[in-house]
Design an enzyme around this catalytic site. Structure first.
Site, PDB file in Angstrom:
ATOM      1  N   ARG A 165     -10.619   5.199   8.823  1.00 10.44           N
ATOM      2  CA  ARG A 165      -9.808   4.549   7.845  1.00 10.44           C
ATOM      3  C   ARG A 165      -8.710   3.916   8.721  1.00 10.44           C
ATOM      4  O   ARG A 165      -8.324   4.121   9.867  1.00 10.44           O
ATOM      5  CB  ARG A 165      -9.016   5.464   6.729  1.00 10.44           C
ATOM      6  CG  ARG A 165      -9.963   5.965   5.880  1.00 10.44           C
ATOM      7  CD  ARG A 165      -9.031   7.219   5.174  1.00 10.44           C
ATOM      8  NE  ARG A 165      -8.632   8.176   5.813  1.00 10.44           N
ATOM      9  CZ  ARG A 165      -8.321   9.427   5.605  1.00 10.44           C
ATOM     10  NH1 ARG A 165      -8.642   9.810   4.252  1.00 10.44           N
ATOM     11  NH2 ARG A 165      -8.002  10.222   6.339  1.00 10.44           N
ATOM     12  N   PHE A 173      15.123  19.671  -0.799  1.00 11.24           N
ATOM     13  CA  PHE A 173      13.808  19.208  -1.199  1.00 11.24           C
ATOM     14  C   PHE A 173      13.617  17.826  -0.532  1.00 11.24           C
ATOM     15  O   PHE A 173      12.481  17.301  -0.123  1.00 11.24           O
ATOM     16  CB  PHE A 173      13.797  19.246  -2.600  1.00 11.24           C
ATOM     17  CG  PHE A 173      12.379  18.730  -3.040  1.00 11.24           C
ATOM     18  CD1 PHE A 173      11.050  19.139  -2.731  1.00 11.24           C
ATOM     19  CD2 PHE A 173      12.307  17.475  -3.802  1.00 11.24           C
ATOM     20  CE1 PHE A 173      10.071  18.529  -3.295  1.00 11.24           C
ATOM     21  CE2 PHE A 173      11.199  16.773  -4.582  1.00 11.24           C
ATOM     22  CZ  PHE A 173      10.018  17.388  -4.036  1.00 11.24           C
ATOM     23  N   ARG A 195       1.546   8.709  13.010  1.00  8.38           N
ATOM     24  CA  ARG A 195       1.235   9.754  13.561  1.00  8.38           C
ATOM     25  C   ARG A 195      -0.217   9.992  13.530  1.00  8.38           C
ATOM     26  O   ARG A 195      -1.290  10.269  14.569  1.00  8.38           O
ATOM     27  CB  ARG A 195       1.645  10.951  13.102  1.00  8.38           C
ATOM     28  CG  ARG A 195       1.707  12.063  13.670  1.00  8.38           C
ATOM     29  CD  ARG A 195       1.796  13.393  12.795  1.00  8.38           C
ATOM     30  NE  ARG A 195       1.204  13.197  11.587  1.00  8.38           N
ATOM     31  CZ  ARG A 195       1.518  13.880  10.452  1.00  8.38           C
ATOM     32  NH1 ARG A 195       2.782  14.771  10.475  1.00  8.38           N
ATOM     33  NH2 ARG A 195       0.888  14.022   9.213  1.00  8.38           N
ATOM     34  N   TYR A 228       0.822  -1.250   0.014  1.00  9.05           N
ATOM     35  CA  TYR A 228       0.111   0.002   0.211  1.00  9.05           C
ATOM     36  C   TYR A 228       0.916   1.232  -0.013  1.00  9.05           C
ATOM     37  O   TYR A 228       0.715   2.032  -0.929  1.00  9.05           O
ATOM     38  CB  TYR A 228      -1.100   0.208   0.984  1.00  9.05           C
ATOM     39  CG  TYR A 228      -1.562   1.414   1.363  1.00  9.05           C
ATOM     40  CD1 TYR A 228      -2.860   1.494   0.487  1.00  9.05           C
ATOM     41  CD2 TYR A 228      -1.322   2.255   2.349  1.00  9.05           C
ATOM     42  CE1 TYR A 228      -3.283   2.368   0.387  1.00  9.05           C
ATOM     43  CE2 TYR A 228      -1.756   3.560   2.335  1.00  9.05           C
ATOM     44  CZ  TYR A 228      -2.963   3.820   1.468  1.00  9.05           C
ATOM     45  OH  TYR A 228      -3.627   4.987   1.500  1.00  9.05           O
TER      46      TYR A 228
END
Lengths: 415, 365
Positions: free
Chosen positions: A233, A293, A223, A176
């Site tokens: 969910r 980034f 978290r 997933y």
């Protein structure tokens, strides 16, 4: 209000916030004067829909900046359709599965979403326009990833078991996370390599960029336990939580706090095992803005994991690192060395709180030591200078002397 | 070529029994012969899966070439595994006799022309300590040089033995050698590492931590070391894969280096001892206290538990990079560190039970 109070309580962070606000010079500042209105609108959409990424994306090298903004917005569009429970599957699945084709349909818009980021879909034509302006290698990469991700999302939407019961095994959990994050890691790596901002070797070892995505995704899943539960969910895999409770929902009840924390430890152990790969990846980036980034979200993740480790608040509410701390981390994660230092520090903090009472005691200890071991391969500890080696002998001798004198006095006084 | 007959020298020892166990698990199962000065111990099926009746035992002296030649003739091994080694504390002379003279004899006889089509290789059990020079080892690997002067007589003889074995590679055409260097082995049959930790667990020693505990250590479960020997033997016989293996040393660990105190604390916790607080002592102070403890123990005529050697052991970084073994031996640990600790503690319990049983039998007589 509490934000300001937090800053007063953490003076070093206050300094970081001020420093970021006043002194921080982006590597490549944007120049909105030269941008078309359409592009400007895309940047606005980015700000509207991304909470944490906008700042780091805006400072990227101009070579890739627009490609990554567009990439982000396209994935945001996909995500919005996937998340929207008001769109029935017969409508939703074909859109997800052919989303890559939409990129070549100028003027495409979608107005039936009720999600908070629906604006992206409503103005998707603007994104398509900018997509068409990108260099063709970048376009190809973005299209590829869009296709894989759209299909992945569609198969999850179709999966009744997944939607009712959540994730089953750790393998499913990894898969997933691969579809929602690992693939993005792949896309960004291909873009970085195509733009010559990253070492092409990063493409040879897919496990590295996979881990980059998985660490971030797993951190969010850990978290957001409570928030996801409220939204019905479930991403924590049953293979893990079933060792600690009959249902994943049980951990939110105060009487199950201890079991919940043990389960949390296993989720964290699983996540931090990705760190050596991530550190390896970061060493392969050649250009500063690309490094920032990639590195900034990673250090935010480890700081978050340290914050949630054995923290009961995760089970009953929302836990987030302080804004000031985030600022400090952004300032400090400018080089490979300093980023490694941050990781090492947070892993040591976790390990310092790790006790044999935790079922994950040994596993977490090994995972943290692996981080030290990896850092040592990149930055070996210099051998100790010979002179210092005698230090212990000195202390040894001194203590002997002192004890000797004490005994001497004791004997003397007794007499 | 598949392994058909293996001769395990030192097969009755701590590692030896596990070597027998792992070679027994190879499919197709080779004939297993053991050469040792003492017979195979009585083993518990809970910890070893081999049938002792299927193992052929030869009593012999490895320093005597004639005795060796006879056994080689009788056994016709295609691989010899040499893991005979005296226990620590036996003295320099014995170390030399077994580790140097014995190793020399094992090689010399094996390369004699009459064994040309029979003995194809020798796997030697060395020790990771041969590259230890008293300083921290961080990510040490096979390129880390041996110190000019070894730490003690034991390591000196192990290092000499290893050099002889590796130099003997191709000494006779078709005779290949390899040396394995395991680090800090523990597991069923171990008399030192875990038993010592368990012993400390009964004292207030669990409350103390010497050093900052950021030093990392490689503990190795014995079954994994045995597994590596099997892989090494198979690679020597494999024409395609022996290239990177023959004549080479390989460090063997669990590939799970860990902060030193994790292991004793896990052991103590499994024994029900979790101290509510720990007192941290710096390394130099630890040295000093250990010295005092040694003095006191000596005065009282007892063996000190807390010694300077243990302090340096406890505070040292000693971890390895085993990429070479992973790549060329295709080695992957089969038992995790945590599982290994569980098995070891269960084994100590089993030993206690056995002791209690024999005591009870004696009483009833």
């Amino acid at each position: 209000m509490s934000k300001y109070l937090e800053l007063i309580l953490h003076p070093s962070e206050m300094r970081a916030v001020a420093q970021w606000a006043i002194w921080h010079d982006p590597v490549f500042p944007r120049d909105p004067e030269k941008e078309s209105d359409n592009l400007k609108r895309c940047y606005e959409l980015l700000k509207l829909t991304s909470r944490s990424f906008a700042a780091v994306i805006e400072e990227l090298s101009p070579e890739l900046r627009e490609a990554i903004v567009i990439f982000y917005l396209i994935l945001r569009g996909l995500d919005t359709i996937e998340d929207d429970m008001t769109i029935p599957n017969p409508v939703k699945l074909p859109i997800l599965r052919s989303f890559q084709e939409v990129l070549d349909e100028p003027g495409w818009q979608y107005h039936d979403s009720k999600e908070k980021d629906a604006v992206v879909l409503e103005e998707f034509d603007k994104i398509i326009t900018e997509y068409q302006n990108l260099k063709s290698p970048y376009k190809a990469i973005i299209k590829d990833i869009t296709e894989v991700m759209g299909n992945g999302m569609a198969s999850y939407c179709e999966d009744e078991d997944f939607n009712k019961k959540g994730v089953d095994t750790v393998k499913d959990y990894n898969l997933y996370c691969h579809y929602v994050a690992g693939i993005i890691g792949e896309g960004l790596t291909r873009l970085g390599v195509a733009a010559e901002l990253s070492n092409p070797k990063l493409m040879d070892n897919p496990q590295l960029y996979e881990s980059m995505g998985l660490l971030l995704q797993k951190t969010n899943i850990i978290r957001d336990y409570h928030e996801d539960l409220m939204d019905n969910r479930r991403f924590w895999p049953k293979e893990i939580w079933s060792k600690y409770a009959k249902s994943l929902d049980d951990f939110a009840k105060p009487e199950n706090e201890a079991a919940g924390l043990d389960c949390l430890s296993e989720m964290i152990a699983d996540a931090i095992e990705h760190i050596p790969d991530c550190l390896y990846y970061l060493a392969g980036i050649r250009e500063q803005s690309m490094f920032n980034f990639c590195a900034i979200p990673q250090v935010m993740a480890i700081a978050t994991l340290e914050l949630v480790y054995r923290n009961p608040k995760v089970l009953t509410g929302h836990v987030k690192i302080r804004k000031g701390l985030a600022c400090q981390l952004m300032l400090e994660s400018g080089s490979v060395r300093s980023t490694y230092d941050i990781f090492q520090q947070y892993c040591h903090n976790i390990q310092s709180r790790n006790t044999p009472r935790d079922p994950m005691y040994v596993r977490i200890s090994i995972a943290c030591a692996k981080v030290d071991q990896f850092i040592e391969t990149v930055f070996p500890t210099p051998p100790e200078p010979k002179g210092l080696a005698n230090n212990s002998v000195l202390v040894f001798g001194l203590s002997f002397g002192i004890v000797g004198i004490l005994i001497f006095y004791a004997v003397f006084l007794v007499q | 070529m598949a392994l058909s007959t293996v001769l395990i020298i030192g097969g009755s020892g701590f590692l030896g029994c596990h070597l027998v166990d792992r070679f027994y698990a190879v499919s197709p199962r080779p004939a297993i012969h053991v050469l040792d000065i003492r017979p195979l111990p009585i083993i518990s099926p809970e910890f070893y899966s081999f049938n002792p009746d299927e193992i052929v035992f030869h009593k012999g002296d490895i320093t005597d070439p004639d005795s060796l030649r006879e056994i080689y003739r009788e056994v016709k091994p295609d691989i010899i595994v040499h893991s005979a080694s005296p226990i620590h504390g036996m003295g320099k002379e014995i170390y030399y006799k077994v580790n140097v003279d014995g190793t020399q004899a094992i090689i010399d006889v094996a390369v004699e022309p009459e064994f040309a089509d029979i003995i194809k290789g020798l796997v030697y059990t060395s020790s990771a300590s041969v590259i230890y020079n008293g300083e921290d080892l961080r990510n040490a690997d096979e390129t880390t040089p041996m110190p000019e002067k070894q730490m003690d007589a034991y390591n000196e003889t192990k290092a000499l033995g290893e050099k002889m074995v590796l130099a003997a590679n191709n000494k006779r055409p078709g005779f290949k050698t390899v040396a394995l260097r395991p680090s800090a082995m523990f597991g069923p049959g171990d008399r030192q590492l875990i038993p010592n930790m368990v012993q400390v667990g009964y004292t207030s020693g669990t409350r103390f931590q010497i050093g900052n505990n950021w030093n990392i250590f490689d503990f190795t479960y014995i079954g994994n070391v045995a597994h590596a020997h099997v892989l090494a033997a198979q690679k020597l016989l494999d024409e395609k894969k022996s290239g990177g293996v023959a004549g080479e040393p390989f460090i063997i660990t669990n590939n799970q280096p860990v902060y030193f105190f994790t292991v004793p604390r896990k052991v103590w916790a499994m024994k029900g001892n979790i101290p509510s607080f720990t007192i941290k002592i710096s390394r130099p102070v630890g040295f000093f206290l250990a010295f005092m403890s040694e003095v006191v123990a000596k005065l009282r005529g007892k063996e000190a538990l807390f010694t300077r050697f243990r302090v340096s052991f406890t505070c040292a970084n000693r971890y390895f990079n085993i990429s070479k073994a992973i790549h060329f031996l295709e080695y992957k640990p089969i038992v995790t560190l945590e599982k290994g600790i569980e098995i070891s503690l269960r084994y100590l319990e089993y030993e206690e039970e056995e002791k209690a049983k024999t005591l009870a039998e004696k009483k009833s007589e």
